[in-house]
Write a protein that holds these residues in place. Structure first.
Motif, PDB file in Angstrom:
ATOM      1  N   LYS A 118     -13.016  -0.797  49.788  1.00 61.71           N
ATOM      2  CA  LYS A 118     -13.804  -2.033  49.853  1.00 61.71           C
ATOM      3  C   LYS A 118     -15.144  -1.761  50.530  1.00 61.71           C
ATOM      4  O   LYS A 118     -15.257  -0.864  51.366  1.00 61.71           O
ATOM      5  CB  LYS A 118     -13.051  -3.101  50.640  1.00 61.71           C
ATOM      6  CG  LYS A 118     -11.634  -3.350  50.144  1.00 61.71           C
ATOM      7  CD  LYS A 118     -10.847  -4.170  51.159  1.00 61.71           C
ATOM      8  CE  LYS A 118      -9.373  -4.259  50.790  1.00 61.71           C
ATOM      9  NZ  LYS A 118      -8.585  -4.948  51.830  1.00 61.71           N
ATOM     10  N   ASN A 149     -16.537 -12.275  56.054  1.00 58.32           N
ATOM     11  CA  ASN A 149     -16.024 -13.250  55.095  1.00 58.32           C
ATOM     12  C   ASN A 149     -15.430 -12.513  53.897  1.00 58.32           C
ATOM     13  O   ASN A 149     -16.145 -11.791  53.192  1.00 58.32           O
ATOM     14  CB  ASN A 149     -17.164 -14.173  54.640  1.00 58.32           C
ATOM     15  CG  ASN A 149     -16.707 -15.206  53.631  1.00 58.32           C
ATOM     16  OD1 ASN A 149     -15.510 -15.388  53.395  1.00 58.32           O
ATOM     17  ND2 ASN A 149     -17.661 -15.867  53.012  1.00 58.32           N
ATOM     18  N   ILE A 150     -14.145 -12.690  53.660  1.00 57.29           N
ATOM     19  CA  ILE A 150     -13.490 -12.005  52.549  1.00 57.29           C
ATOM     20  C   ILE A 150     -14.088 -12.406  51.204  1.00 57.29           C
ATOM     21  O   ILE A 150     -14.049 -11.651  50.228  1.00 57.29           O
ATOM     22  CB  ILE A 150     -11.965 -12.263  52.561  1.00 57.29           C
ATOM     23  CG1 ILE A 150     -11.270 -11.313  51.574  1.00 57.29           C
ATOM     24  CG2 ILE A 150     -11.653 -13.730  52.247  1.00 57.29           C
ATOM     25  CD1 ILE A 150      -9.763 -11.373  51.620  1.00 57.29           C
ATOM     26  N   GLY A 151     -14.716 -13.580  51.150  1.00 61.45           N
ATOM     27  CA  GLY A 151     -15.374 -14.014  49.925  1.00 61.45           C
ATOM     28  C   GLY A 151     -16.601 -13.190  49.595  1.00 61.45           C
ATOM     29  O   GLY A 151     -17.113 -13.246  48.463  1.00 61.45           O
ATOM     30  N   ASP A 152     -17.079 -12.403  50.558  1.00 62.63           N
ATOM     31  CA  ASP A 152     -18.215 -11.505  50.343  1.00 62.63           C
ATOM     32  C   ASP A 152     -17.783 -10.041  50.293  1.00 62.63           C
ATOM     33  O   ASP A 152     -18.620  -9.146  50.352  1.00 62.63           O
ATOM     34  CB  ASP A 152     -19.249 -11.683  51.455  1.00 62.63           C
ATOM     35  CG  ASP A 152     -19.934 -13.041  51.388  1.00 62.63           C
ATOM     36  OD1 ASP A 152     -20.254 -13.485  50.270  1.00 62.63           O
ATOM     37  OD2 ASP A 152     -20.135 -13.657  52.452  1.00 62.63           O
ATOM     38  N   ASP A 153     -16.488  -9.823  50.196  1.00 58.05           N
ATOM     39  CA  ASP A 153     -15.978  -8.458  50.147  1.00 58.05           C
ATOM     40  C   ASP A 153     -15.593  -8.104  48.707  1.00 58.05           C
ATOM     41  O   ASP A 153     -15.042  -8.937  47.974  1.00 58.05           O
ATOM     42  CB  ASP A 153     -14.767  -8.303  51.071  1.00 58.05           C
ATOM     43  CG  ASP A 153     -14.512  -6.863  51.470  1.00 58.05           C
ATOM     44  OD1 ASP A 153     -15.331  -5.995  51.110  1.00 58.05           O
ATOM     45  OD2 ASP A 153     -13.491  -6.605  52.153  1.00 58.05           O
ATOM     46  N   TYR A 154     -15.872  -6.866  48.321  1.00 53.48           N
ATOM     47  CA  TYR A 154     -15.651  -6.408  46.951  1.00 53.48           C
ATOM     48  C   TYR A 154     -15.200  -4.958  46.968  1.00 53.48           C
ATOM     49  O   TYR A 154     -15.465  -4.213  47.922  1.00 53.48           O
ATOM     50  CB  TYR A 154     -16.953  -6.496  46.128  1.00 53.48           C
ATOM     51  CG  TYR A 154     -17.557  -7.866  46.052  1.00 53.48           C
ATOM     52  CD1 TYR A 154     -17.329  -8.688  44.958  1.00 53.48           C
ATOM     53  CD2 TYR A 154     -18.363  -8.343  47.086  1.00 53.48           C
ATOM     54  CE1 TYR A 154     -17.886  -9.952  44.883  1.00 53.48           C
ATOM     55  CE2 TYR A 154     -18.927  -9.616  47.027  1.00 53.48           C
ATOM     56  CZ  TYR A 154     -18.677 -10.413  45.926  1.00 53.48           C
ATOM     57  OH  TYR A 154     -19.225 -11.657  45.867  1.00 53.48           O
ATOM     58  N   SER A 177     -14.839 -11.408  43.859  1.00 53.13           N
ATOM     59  CA  SER A 177     -14.638 -11.001  45.252  1.00 53.13           C
ATOM     60  C   SER A 177     -13.146 -10.815  45.512  1.00 53.13           C
ATOM     61  O   SER A 177     -12.299 -11.138  44.667  1.00 53.13           O
ATOM     62  CB  SER A 177     -15.218 -12.045  46.209  1.00 53.13           C
ATOM     63  OG  SER A 177     -14.321 -13.128  46.360  1.00 53.13           O
ATOM     64  N   ASP A 179     -11.488 -12.437  47.669  1.00 52.03           N
ATOM     65  CA  ASP A 179     -10.916 -13.707  48.109  1.00 52.03           C
ATOM     66  C   ASP A 179     -10.291 -14.413  46.908  1.00 52.03           C
ATOM     67  O   ASP A 179     -10.991 -14.910  46.029  1.00 52.03           O
ATOM     68  CB  ASP A 179     -12.006 -14.575  48.731  1.00 52.03           C
ATOM     69  CG  ASP A 179     -11.461 -15.896  49.286  1.00 52.03           C
ATOM     70  OD1 ASP A 179     -10.234 -16.118  49.189  1.00 52.03           O
ATOM     71  OD2 ASP A 179     -12.258 -16.685  49.807  1.00 52.03           O
ATOM     72  N   LYS A 180      -8.984 -14.436  46.850  1.00 51.98           N
ATOM     73  CA  LYS A 180      -8.277 -15.034  45.709  1.00 51.98           C
ATOM     74  C   LYS A 180      -8.498 -16.535  45.626  1.00 51.98           C
ATOM     75  O   LYS A 180      -8.299 -17.155  44.575  1.00 51.98           O
ATOM     76  CB  LYS A 180      -6.777 -14.744  45.808  1.00 51.98           C
ATOM     77  CG  LYS A 180      -6.425 -13.266  45.912  1.00 51.98           C
ATOM     78  CD  LYS A 180      -6.974 -12.462  44.748  1.00 51.98           C
ATOM     79  CE  LYS A 180      -6.601 -10.994  44.852  1.00 51.98           C
ATOM     80  NZ  LYS A 180      -7.210 -10.183  43.770  1.00 51.98           N
ATOM     81  N   ASN A 181      -8.912 -17.159  46.739  1.00 50.78           N
ATOM     82  CA  ASN A 181      -9.113 -18.601  46.768  1.00 50.78           C
ATOM     83  C   ASN A 181     -10.583 -18.993  46.674  1.00 50.78           C
ATOM     84  O   ASN A 181     -10.939 -20.145  46.918  1.00 50.78           O
ATOM     85  CB  ASN A 181      -8.513 -19.191  48.054  1.00 50.78           C
ATOM     86  CG  ASN A 181      -7.030 -18.938  48.157  1.00 50.78           C
ATOM     87  OD1 ASN A 181      -6.289 -19.114  47.181  1.00 50.78           O
ATOM     88  ND2 ASN A 181      -6.572 -18.519  49.328  1.00 50.78           N
ATOM     89  N   SER A 182     -11.434 -18.026  46.337  1.00 56.19           N
ATOM     90  CA  SER A 182     -12.867 -18.300  46.286  1.00 56.19           C
ATOM     91  C   SER A 182     -13.198 -19.312  45.193  1.00 56.19           C
ATOM     92  O   SER A 182     -12.609 -19.296  44.104  1.00 56.19           O
ATOM     93  CB  SER A 182     -13.637 -17.003  46.030  1.00 56.19           C
ATOM     94  OG  SER A 182     -15.008 -17.268  45.839  1.00 56.19           O
TER      95      SER A 182
END
Length: 341
Positions: A118, A149-154, A177, A179-182
């Motif tokens: 990641k 923020n996991i929503g900004d992780d790739y 991303s 984040d499965k809930n994004s």
């Protein structure tokens, strides 16, 4: 003093900055990730930046790849990356009706090199450029935001695919991303060269944000060769959409590269020279026609680019003295502090 490295886009010409970085690693006897506090990259430069900062699977404190391994990435995988869709070529025009290359080759290579690593795991601060075509906005992948923020992780492999999705060469990248809930189902991204083929100014601004205005900065900017290919007025005056499609990318990239170089010279080297320099741009004009092409992965051109890189290293070591100056500054900075982890 915070040390920043920025690496241009340029397709197969990524061999050039990879070889320059190999020389710096050899002289410093340290990996690049231990010498710089922020590494930024666009397109092929983004792939190199990610490769330099990817942690080793067995030792998360050291990089998986030396710069020399990234030279080998281009030498050994060029033909796989640029695997042409020959069946879609319109022979009467000499242009393709679809993107020129299948994404299968580059995606397989990126998966092999980066796996499930990641961007939040990068060894130092990292920033990679891309452009979102549905939202019509610049998109920056950063270690700093990914860690918050996991929503900004790739996955690094997806970041590398996005930043190198050059229009007309590869189809856009569809990236999600971790984040499965994004609320953002996906991003539709193309080459970071549409934002900044030379990401040095973006890196400068990011360094100010990360480290503060009072911090002294050193910035090393690596190019992939300046194209001197000329487009004569008599021909260009009658070009339409098809004829301009490929040249406009090369022209835009070179223009942005030169503008960024000028701006950073003013910002960081005003009134400074010699040992006082804090901004270093290493690039040179391409002398051989075949070297201009971003996608010429033939063995002869690979060898030609390696020879070109060796000439650049010699010129910026002996004639301009940049590489010795860079190493001296890195040594001084490393003796007093180490890059953030």
């Amino acid at each position: 003093m915070k040390k920043i490295l920025a690496i241009d886009g340029g397709g197969i010409r990524g061999i050039v900055p990879a070889m320059i970085l190999t020389r710096i690693e050899e002289q410093m006897k340290k990996p690049i990730a231990q010498l710089f506090d922020l590494i930024a990259g666009t397109s092929t430069g983004g792939i190199i930046a990610l490769g330099l900062t990817k942690p080793h699977p067995q030792d998360k404190q050291r990089p998986h790849y030396a710069a020399q391994k990234l030279v080998e990435l281009y030498r050994d995988n060029g033909a796989q990356i640029f695997k042409e869709k020959t069946w879609k070529k319109i022979m009467s025009l000499g242009y393709t009706a679809d993107e020129k290359y299948t994404a299968d080759g580059i995606e397989a290579m990126l998966n092999n090199y980066f796996g499930n690593t990641k961007i939040s795991e990068a060894l130092v601060e990292t920033m990679i450029t891309a452009y979102e075509i549905e939202k019509r906005s610049n998109h920056f992948f950063k270690r700093s935001t990914a860690r918050n923020n996991i929503g900004d992780d790739y996955y690094m492999r997806d970041v590398a695919r996005a930043t190198s999705a050059a229009p007309t060469y590869f189809e856009p990248a569809k990236v999600k991303s971790l984040d499965k809930n994004s609320i953002n189902e996906y991003y539709a991204l193309i080459d970071g060269g549409m934002v900044a083929n030379n990401p040095a100014m973006c890196a400068y601004v990011e360094a100010k944000k990360l480290f503060g205005d009072q911090e002294e900065l050193m910035l090393v900017s690596l190019g992939t060769g300046n194209s001197f290919r000329q487009f004569k007025y008599k021909k260009a005056r009658n070009w339409g959409l098809i004829e301009w499609a490929k040249p406009i990318i090369d022209i835009m990239f070179d223009a942005v590269n030169n503008s960024t170089d000028h701006q950073l010279n003013v910002l960081l080297n005003r009134g400074k020279s010699g040992k006082d320099r804090r901004y270093f741009r290493i690039d040179a004009g391409i002398r051989i026609e075949s070297q201009n092409d971003l996608d010429n992965s033939t063995p002869d051109n690979i060898k030609s680019l390696i020879d070109f890189s060796e000439d650049i290293i010699e010129t910026f070591s002996m004639k301009f003295g940049y590489i010795p100056q860079i190493c001296e500054l890195l040594e001084k900075a490393s003796s007093s502090s180490s890059p953030q982890s």
